[in-house]
Design a protein around this motif. Structure first.
Motif, PDB file in Angstrom:
ATOM      1  N   GLU A   1      16.901  -6.467  46.635  1.00  0.00           N
ATOM      2  CA  GLU A   1      15.469  -6.384  46.343  1.00  0.00           C
ATOM      3  C   GLU A   1      15.118  -4.991  45.825  1.00  0.00           C
ATOM      4  OE1 GLU A   1      12.858  -7.830  49.338  1.00  0.00           O
ATOM      5  OE2 GLU A   1      14.119  -9.536  49.872  1.00  0.00           O
ATOM      6  N   ARG A   2      14.126  -4.957  44.935  1.00  0.00           N
ATOM      7  CA  ARG A   2      13.640  -3.688  44.375  1.00  0.00           C
ATOM      8  C   ARG A   2      12.522  -3.158  45.267  1.00  0.00           C
ATOM      9  NH1 ARG A   2      13.050  -0.669  39.563  1.00  0.00           N
ATOM     10  NH2 ARG A   2      10.914  -0.122  38.958  1.00  0.00           N
ATOM     11  N   ILE A   3      12.730  -1.964  45.822  1.00  0.00           N
ATOM     12  CA  ILE A   3      11.793  -1.381  46.791  1.00  0.00           C
ATOM     13  C   ILE A   3      11.127  -0.160  46.171  1.00  0.00           C
ATOM     14  CG2 ILE A   3      11.543  -0.454  49.127  1.00  0.00           C
ATOM     15  CD1 ILE A   3      14.333  -1.723  49.726  1.00  0.00           C
ATOM     16  N   LEU A   4       9.799  -0.106  46.283  1.00  0.00           N
ATOM     17  CA  LEU A   4       9.050   1.081  45.862  1.00  0.00           C
ATOM     18  C   LEU A   4       8.453   1.743  47.098  1.00  0.00           C
ATOM     19  CD1 LEU A   4       9.279  -0.172  42.976  1.00  0.00           C
ATOM     20  CD2 LEU A   4       7.015   0.749  42.550  1.00  0.00           C
ATOM     21  N   THR A   5       8.728   3.018  47.289  1.00  0.00           N
ATOM     22  CA  THR A   5       8.121   3.759  48.388  1.00  0.00           C
ATOM     23  C   THR A   5       7.104   4.739  47.830  1.00  0.00           C
ATOM     24  OG1 THR A   5       9.715   5.593  48.429  1.00  0.00           O
ATOM     25  CG2 THR A   5      10.293   3.614  49.657  1.00  0.00           C
ATOM     26  N   ILE A   6       5.979   4.855  48.515  1.00  0.00           N
ATOM     27  CA  ILE A   6       4.876   5.715  48.079  1.00  0.00           C
ATOM     28  C   ILE A   6       4.485   6.598  49.259  1.00  0.00           C
ATOM     29  CG2 ILE A   6       2.500   5.752  47.230  1.00  0.00           C
ATOM     30  CD1 ILE A   6       3.037   2.946  46.057  1.00  0.00           C
ATOM     31  N   GLU A   7       4.534   7.923  49.066  1.00  0.00           N
ATOM     32  CA  GLU A   7       4.280   8.849  50.174  1.00  0.00           C
ATOM     33  C   GLU A   7       3.576  10.098  49.677  1.00  0.00           C
ATOM     34  OE1 GLU A   7       7.945   9.109  52.865  1.00  0.00           O
ATOM     35  OE2 GLU A   7       8.754   8.419  50.956  1.00  0.00           O
ATOM     36  N   ASN A   8       2.915  10.790  50.618  1.00  0.00           N
ATOM     37  CA  ASN A   8       2.348  12.101  50.307  1.00  0.00           C
ATOM     38  C   ASN A   8       3.452  13.137  50.185  1.00  0.00           C
ATOM     39  OD1 ASN A   8      -0.554  12.027  50.052  1.00  0.00           O
ATOM     40  ND2 ASN A   8      -0.601  11.320  52.167  1.00  0.00           N
ATOM     41  N   ALA A   9       4.381  13.125  51.112  1.00  0.00           N
ATOM     42  CA  ALA A   9       5.570  13.990  51.046  1.00  0.00           C
ATOM     43  C   ALA A   9       6.749  13.098  51.372  1.00  0.00           C
ATOM     44  CB  ALA A   9       5.462  15.141  52.040  1.00  0.00           C
ATOM     45  N   ALA A  10       7.649  12.914  50.425  1.00  0.00           N
ATOM     46  CA  ALA A  10       8.734  11.940  50.563  1.00  0.00           C
ATOM     47  C   ALA A  10       9.597  12.263  51.777  1.00  0.00           C
ATOM     48  CB  ALA A  10       9.582  11.930  49.294  1.00  0.00           C
ATOM     49  N   GLU A  11       9.664  11.327  52.719  1.00  0.00           N
ATOM     50  CA  GLU A  11      10.454  11.543  53.925  1.00  0.00           C
ATOM     51  C   GLU A  11      11.168  10.288  54.400  1.00  0.00           C
ATOM     52  OE1 GLU A  11       7.986  12.271  57.409  1.00  0.00           O
ATOM     53  OE2 GLU A  11       6.241  11.658  56.255  1.00  0.00           O
ATOM     54  N   LEU A  12      10.858   9.126  53.830  1.00  0.00           N
ATOM     55  CA  LEU A  12      11.553   7.909  54.219  1.00  0.00           C
ATOM     56  C   LEU A  12      13.017   7.998  53.800  1.00  0.00           C
ATOM     57  CD1 LEU A  12       8.891   5.201  53.286  1.00  0.00           C
ATOM     58  CD2 LEU A  12       9.539   5.955  55.568  1.00  0.00           C
ATOM     59  N   GLN A  13      13.878   7.408  54.608  1.00  0.00           N
ATOM     60  CA  GLN A  13      15.325   7.505  54.376  1.00  0.00           C
ATOM     61  C   GLN A  13      15.910   6.108  54.216  1.00  0.00           C
ATOM     62  OE1 GLN A  13      15.534   9.764  58.098  1.00  0.00           O
ATOM     63  NE2 GLN A  13      16.637  11.350  57.001  1.00  0.00           N
ATOM     64  N   LEU A  14      15.534   5.420  53.158  1.00  0.00           N
ATOM     65  CA  LEU A  14      16.023   4.070  52.924  1.00  0.00           C
ATOM     66  C   LEU A  14      17.462   4.104  52.432  1.00  0.00           C
ATOM     67  CD1 LEU A  14      12.940   3.613  53.134  1.00  0.00           C
ATOM     68  CD2 LEU A  14      13.207   1.784  51.458  1.00  0.00           C
ATOM     69  N   ARG A  15      18.254   3.159  52.900  1.00  0.00           N
ATOM     70  CA  ARG A  15      19.682   3.125  52.583  1.00  0.00           C
ATOM     71  C   ARG A  15      20.019   2.145  51.473  1.00  0.00           C
ATOM     72  NH1 ARG A  15      21.577   7.790  54.438  1.00  0.00           N
ATOM     73  NH2 ARG A  15      21.013   8.162  56.606  1.00  0.00           N
ATOM     74  N   GLN A  16      19.051   1.358  51.007  1.00  0.00           N
ATOM     75  CA  GLN A  16      19.344   0.383  49.961  1.00  0.00           C
ATOM     76  C   GLN A  16      19.628   1.083  48.625  1.00  0.00           C
ATOM     77  OE1 GLN A  16      17.026   0.178  52.196  1.00  0.00           O
ATOM     78  NE2 GLN A  16      16.948  -1.863  53.093  1.00  0.00           N
ATOM     79  N   GLU A  17      20.274   0.348  47.718  1.00  0.00           N
ATOM     80  CA  GLU A  17      20.632   0.932  46.426  1.00  0.00           C
ATOM     81  C   GLU A  17      19.441   1.021  45.482  1.00  0.00           C
ATOM     82  OE1 GLU A  17      23.818  -1.245  44.718  1.00  0.00           O
ATOM     83  OE2 GLU A  17      25.237  -0.805  46.332  1.00  0.00           O
ATOM     84  N   HIS A  18      18.603  -0.029  45.466  1.00  0.00           N
ATOM     85  CA  HIS A  18      17.547  -0.125  44.449  1.00  0.00           C
ATOM     86  C   HIS A  18      16.214   0.331  45.047  1.00  0.00           C
ATOM     87  CE1 HIS A  18      16.083  -2.570  40.724  1.00  0.00           C
ATOM     88  NE2 HIS A  18      15.530  -1.379  40.817  1.00  0.00           N
ATOM     89  N   VAL A  19      16.034   1.637  45.154  1.00  0.00           N
ATOM     90  CA  VAL A  19      14.821   2.219  45.726  1.00  0.00           C
ATOM     91  C   VAL A  19      14.225   3.188  44.726  1.00  0.00           C
ATOM     92  CG1 VAL A  19      13.839   3.593  47.606  1.00  0.00           C
ATOM     93  CG2 VAL A  19      15.716   2.001  48.080  1.00  0.00           C
ATOM     94  N   VAL A  20      12.917   3.050  44.465  1.00  0.00           N
ATOM     95  CA  VAL A  20      12.184   3.990  43.614  1.00  0.00           C
ATOM     96  C   VAL A  20      11.193   4.737  44.509  1.00  0.00           C
ATOM     97  CG1 VAL A  20      10.653   4.292  41.646  1.00  0.00           C
ATOM     98  CG2 VAL A  20      12.410   2.499  41.596  1.00  0.00           C
ATOM     99  N   THR A  21      11.306   6.047  44.546  1.00  0.00           N
ATOM    100  CA  THR A  21      10.453   6.867  45.417  1.00  0.00           C
ATOM    101  C   THR A  21       9.364   7.538  44.592  1.00  0.00           C
ATOM    102  OG1 THR A  21      12.314   7.297  46.906  1.00  0.00           O
ATOM    103  CG2 THR A  21      10.426   8.774  47.061  1.00  0.00           C
ATOM    104  N   LEU A  22       8.111   7.300  44.975  1.00  0.00           N
ATOM    105  CA  LEU A  22       6.967   7.928  44.319  1.00  0.00           C
ATOM    106  C   LEU A  22       6.280   8.858  45.313  1.00  0.00           C
ATOM    107  CD1 LEU A  22       5.432   4.798  42.514  1.00  0.00           C
ATOM    108  CD2 LEU A  22       7.153   6.382  41.646  1.00  0.00           C
ATOM    109  N   GLU A  23       5.826  10.011  44.809  1.00  0.00           N
ATOM    110  CA  GLU A  23       5.203  11.005  45.679  1.00  0.00           C
ATOM    111  C   GLU A  23       3.886  11.455  45.061  1.00  0.00           C
ATOM    112  OE1 GLU A  23       7.255  14.487  48.148  1.00  0.00           O
ATOM    113  OE2 GLU A  23       7.000  15.055  46.056  1.00  0.00           O
ATOM    114  N   SER A  24       2.833  11.499  45.886  1.00  0.00           N
ATOM    115  CA  SER A  24       1.529  11.943  45.393  1.00  0.00           C
ATOM    116  C   SER A  24       1.571  13.434  45.074  1.00  0.00           C
ATOM    117  CB  SER A  24       0.442  11.657  46.423  1.00  0.00           C
ATOM    118  OG  SER A  24       0.660  12.423  47.592  1.00  0.00           O
TER     119      SER A  24
END
Length: 471
Positions: A271-294
């Motif tokens: 699955e394609r996962i998008l994470t959205i955070e003020n300060a990137a701190e999530l530690q996802l282990r999946q391959e298909h992760v897109v991290t967005l930061e405000s």
């Protein structure tokens, strides 16, 4: 970043010698900073007050002058060996005689100033420390095992604290000054940082660092610590795999982000996962992760990117799941819209005191979006979007427990109905530790139909059916 640039951010000029009575106000800011720097208490091994600091400053400045400015600071081991060689050379040239412990301590402090974050580096390296709180130059506290302790560590001056803050925020393109006196940032290892400086802070520059384990907490450790039971964890795993929308709620420091990290580990790898955070701190282990930061606004007040804008943009990026680190404002409306428009399996965290309070806060934050929606319409959006609330608390003994696993089951009139599936039952206190366990209520949640439609079948015993419950 070049070594020279890194040093400029972390190293100030040596303080001018001052008399012990230098606690009085000086005529200008630079002299005041110099006076504050000289008020450092010497270690017990030093024969006179200030001698150790003078020695550290002199050796450190000479060492910086000898180092090659083009050296790659990211090659930590190589730079450290170079610093060690120069350090020994300088001590020999100046005929400085130190005992082995004094020599080791002086080297570690100088290396921390150049390669790390000064006096904070030993605390950052200590895996038993979970939070670091700097209240001005002379008051540093840590959290260990859920309890706060003061530590015998100090900065040289408030200016020294400011240099370390600048070193943290500058690589992220963020700033902190009188016009923008607070900032959220992160360390290279993902630890969350908040800094507040005067005039907002009246005790001097303050830093709060929420550390994260280099090796994230595992499912087994969550059960071992008593945060969850095997039965409640099995249910939450099924909820994630069946793409239920989950809100993790709780107070400050209750472990919401840690639990979100653990639950996100159950998301399938395809699955394609998008994470959205003020300060990137999530530690996802999946391959298909897109991290967005405000991003905060720049010095002209332009260029701000909000969580709400990122949530809206994420819908155009073909996500299977959207994970928002924390909902705290009008982004709640767009998160609910996303959950209601085919993005099942989304997760977020939210500050609240109880599952019911979680829904009330969501309503309030949706109203902040200025859409002038009727309360009933907002509640219908909330009840249809959210399937499950997992509420976590930090108990009086410092332990962190999931205290409610609550289904959002629908609407009755104008009221959102909720059903507790698991509830924490405290049975006593032994040796200062809270004794209790999260137990099933015996009620089968409505969302079990959705879980079973996904091909997941849970035994009735998970919900306490067929077993005698103990109180």
């Amino acid at each position: 970043m070049s070594l020279l640039k890194r040093i400029e951010q972390g190293q100030g000029k040596p303080a001018e010698p001052q008399s012990p009575a230098s606690g009085q106000q000086a005529g200008d800011g630079s002299r005041l900073a110099s006076l504050q720097a000289r008020r450092v208490s010497a270690p017990s091994a030093a024969p006179q007050a200030g001698t150790y600091f003078d020695l550290k400053t002199r050796v450190q400045n000479k060492l910086l002058a000898e180092l090659d400015p083009s050296m790659d600071i990211t090659k930590t081991d190589e730079v450290r060996r170079t610093i060690q060689d120069l350090f020994e050379q300088i001590l020999g040239e100046e005929n400085i005689v130190l005992s082995r412990p004094e020599r080791a301590r002086l080297f570690e402090q100088i290396a921390a100033e150049i390669l790390g974050f000064g006096p904070l580096q030993p605390l950052l390296d200590d895996e038993s420390v979970t939070e670091i709180m700097v209240n001005g130059a002379k008051n540093i506290y840590i959290e260990r095992k859920g309890k706060i302790h003061r530590v015998p560590v100090t900065f040289e001056s408030n200016e020294h604290v400011m240099r370390i803050i600048d070193r943290i925020v500058a690589p992220l393109g963020r700033r902190i000054d009188e016009s923008s006196p607070y900032v959220d940032a992160r360390l290279p290892d993902g630890s969350r940082v908040n800094a507040v400086i005067p005039p907002v802070s009246l005790v001097g520059p303050t830093l709060t660092i929420r550390k994260f384990f280099k090796n994230p907490i595992t499912i087994e450790q969550m059960v071992q610590y008593g945060t969850l039971t095997p039965e409640s964890l099995q249910l939450l795993k099924a909820c994630v795999e069946a793409r239920l929308n989950i809100v993790i709620s709780g107070g400050t420091g209750s472990g919401k982000t840690t639990l979100l990290n653990v639950l996100s580990g159950f998301i399938p790898n395809d699955e394609r996962i998008l994470t959205i955070e003020n300060a990137a701190e999530l530690q996802l282990r999946q391959e298909h992760v897109v991290t967005l930061e405000s991003r905060p606004p720049n010095i002209e007040g332009r260029g701000e990117i909000t969580i709400r804008q990122l949530v809206i943009n994420a819908l155009r990026m073909r996500p299977d799941r959207i994970i928002v680190g924390e909902i705290r404002d009008d982004a709640a409306l767009d998160m609910l819209q996303a959950m209601n428009t085919g993005h099942d399996g989304s997760m977020t965290t939210l500050h609240s005191n109880s599952p019911r309070d979680t829904l009330s806060r969501l309503e309030t934050m949706v109203m902040m979006a200025g859409m002038d929606l009727p309360v009933r319409a907002i509640r219908e959006q909330v009840s249809s979007a959210i399937d499950l609330i997992v509420h976590e608390e930090r108990l009086r003994d410092g332990s962190r427990k999931v205290v409610n696993v609550t289904e959002v089951s629908g609407m009755e009139g104008d009221v959102i109905t909720m059903t507790d599936v698991f509830v924490f039952e405290q049975t006593g206190i032994e040796d200062g530790k809270v004794v209790g366990r999260i137990r099933p209520t015996g009620l089968r949640p409505k969302f079990m139909d959705k879980i079973e439609a996904s091909g997941i079948h849970l035994p009735p015993s998970i919900f306490g059916v067929g077993e005698r419950r103990r109180y």
